[in-house]
Design a protein around this motif. Structure first.
Motif, short mmCIF file in Angstrom:
data_model
loop_
_atom_site.label_atom_id
_atom_site.label_comp_id
_atom_site.label_asym_id
_atom_site.label_seq_id
_atom_site.Cartn_x
_atom_site.Cartn_y
_atom_site.Cartn_z
N THR A 58 0.99 -1.28 -0.02
CA THR A 58 0.04 0.06 -0.17
C THR A 58 0.89 1.40 -0.09
O THR A 58 2.03 1.27 0.19
CB THR A 58 -0.75 -0.12 1.30
OG1 THR A 58 -1.87 1.09 0.90
CG2 THR A 58 -0.08 0.05 2.46
N ASP A 115 -5.39 0.11 -1.84
CA ASP A 115 -5.03 1.54 -1.82
C ASP A 115 -6.36 2.42 -1.94
O ASP A 115 -7.30 1.84 -2.64
CB ASP A 115 -3.97 1.90 -2.62
CG ASP A 115 -2.75 2.45 -2.19
OD1 ASP A 115 -2.79 3.03 -0.92
OD2 ASP A 115 -1.57 2.25 -2.68
N GLY A 334 -0.90 0.53 -4.82
CA GLY A 334 -0.87 -0.85 -3.96
C GLY A 334 -1.31 -2.02 -4.52
O GLY A 334 -0.42 -3.03 -4.73
#
Length: 384
Positions: A58, A115, A334
């Motif tokens: 992330t 993310d 991410g």
């Protein structure tokens, strides 16, 4: 010479899961990530307590995001490691999972990328050095300049580069997990608003949010847990490196891709011509042309011609970005690299539906990240 990726009776992807990539929303990141993790567990036929360790890729959520998210599945005491490496965060999370399994530290490891669209603050903007130009560190400007050089040296025009976006938007339109689900014509791509140089909006990837997860297991665990070996995809190589000094503008990125891909192919003991699938970083359309040459699926200088012949389309010689790539599927950072692994796994299983690349036996997932870093993975059908 022994290949570390073959230790512990081999490293396999046993389960995959996704939350569709989407434009920024009020959806909590925990919902995005857990949707993908639960799907991966169900796909593998495993229960959460059987997972020994987790790596979470992330970039924009904050400290300890992984533990906050995964505790909703139950506090099992597993090790949780958060990984950040820009666009390659998920790819490096997957690499760490593979290393842990291969070395026998754990037999069942989760790699998940998740993310939300954050503030996009980059370390390169805080290194304390004055810039000659305010745009010197803007990726769109850099790749627009690289595109102009590429087209001039190859004797190609802007339309040939725009065909990358036409292909990838077309692939994404058939991908239920893609952020963009609408095919685009060449005329539409070229007529979309200009971003920099010859790059238009539809030749640049969107930012958004989403999640992707994979369950990585050892060959030993595969047998012990009675998993369906026919649906497990084997990891044949995992390599990573960072850039070296460039000899000309933009050369460092291409050299980085070439070096990492070459190392992965050597580790897997196959030539680039053996690849049936290639998922690569196409944040800007010119990257697919540059990197397909650097990786070696086509000859140097032939990237545009390879595309225009249809060799990089689904059903061609090597399907490049069958998922839709970053341009069509989206680039939430991410999850992106793990989403590539999920796509290749789905293709190698023969489960990609109307995006299926017939007869796929080998695939490469390749990502770069600002910094700059690169990571490459080669996967194959377990019987290949």
């Amino acid at each position: 010479m022994s290949n570390w990726i073959d230790d512990n009776e081999g490293v396999y992807v046993a389960g995959i899961g996704m939350h569709a990539y989407q434009f920024p929303s009020e959806t909590p990141y925990t919902h995005l990530g857990l949707t993908a993790v639960r799907a991966a567990l169900a796909d593998a036929g495993l229960a959460w307590p059987q997972v020994n360790s987790a790596y979470v890729g992330t970039t924009s959520i904050g400290m300890a995001a992984g533990r906050v998210m995964l505790r909703h599945l139950g506090s099992s005491g597993l090790a949780v490691t958060q990984v950040e490496n820009a666009s390659a965060s998920g790819s490096f999370a997957f690499r760490q999972a593979c290393m842990e399994v291969a070395r026998g530290v754990s037999d069942v490891v989760l790699a998940v990328g998740v993310d939300k669209h954050g503030d996009a603050r980059r370390a390169a903007d805080k290194e304390g050095l004055a810039r000659l130009s305010e745009t010197a560190n803007v990726p769109a400007v850099k790749f627009a300049m690289m595109a102009r050089t590429y087209l001039r040296e190859r004797g190609a025009d802007a339309a040939s580069m725009a065909q990358v976006a036409v292909k990838n938007h077309g692939n994404a339109a058939r991908n239920p997990f893609a952020q963009f689900r609408k095919p685009r014509t060449l005329e539409q791509v070229l007529a979309s608003p200009a971003v920099a140089g010859d790059l238009t909006v539809q030749q640049c990837c969107p930012r958004g949010e989403g999640a992707a997860a994979v369950i990585v297991v050892s060959g030993r665990a595969l047998r012990r847990l009675g998993l369906d070996a026919s649906r497990c995809v084997r990891v044949r190589a995992s390599t990573a490196c960072s850039e070296t000094p460039e000899t000309s503008y933009g050369a460092a990125a291409v050299d980085l891709v070439r070096a990492s891909a070459r190392a992965a192919l050597e580790q897997a003991a196959i030539p680039a011509s053996r690849l049936d699938l290639l998922e690569l970083h196409d944040a800007f359309s010119v990257e697919e042309l540059l990197y397909s040459e650097a990786i070696g699926v086509c000859e140097q200088g032939e990237g545009a011609a390879y595309l225009l012949r249809g060799d990089s389309r689904i059903g061609g010689r090597c399907a490049i970005n069958a998922s839709g790539g970053l341009i069509g599927m989206g680039h939430p950072l991410g999850p992106t690299g793990i989403g590539q692994i999920a796509e290749i796994t789905r293709q190698l299983r023969g489960e990609a539906g109307d995006r299926q690349h017939a007869g796929a036996g080998w695939g490469m997932a390749h990502m770069i990240g600002l910094g700059s870093v690169a990571v490459a993975h080669v996967l194959s059908r377990a019987t290949a």
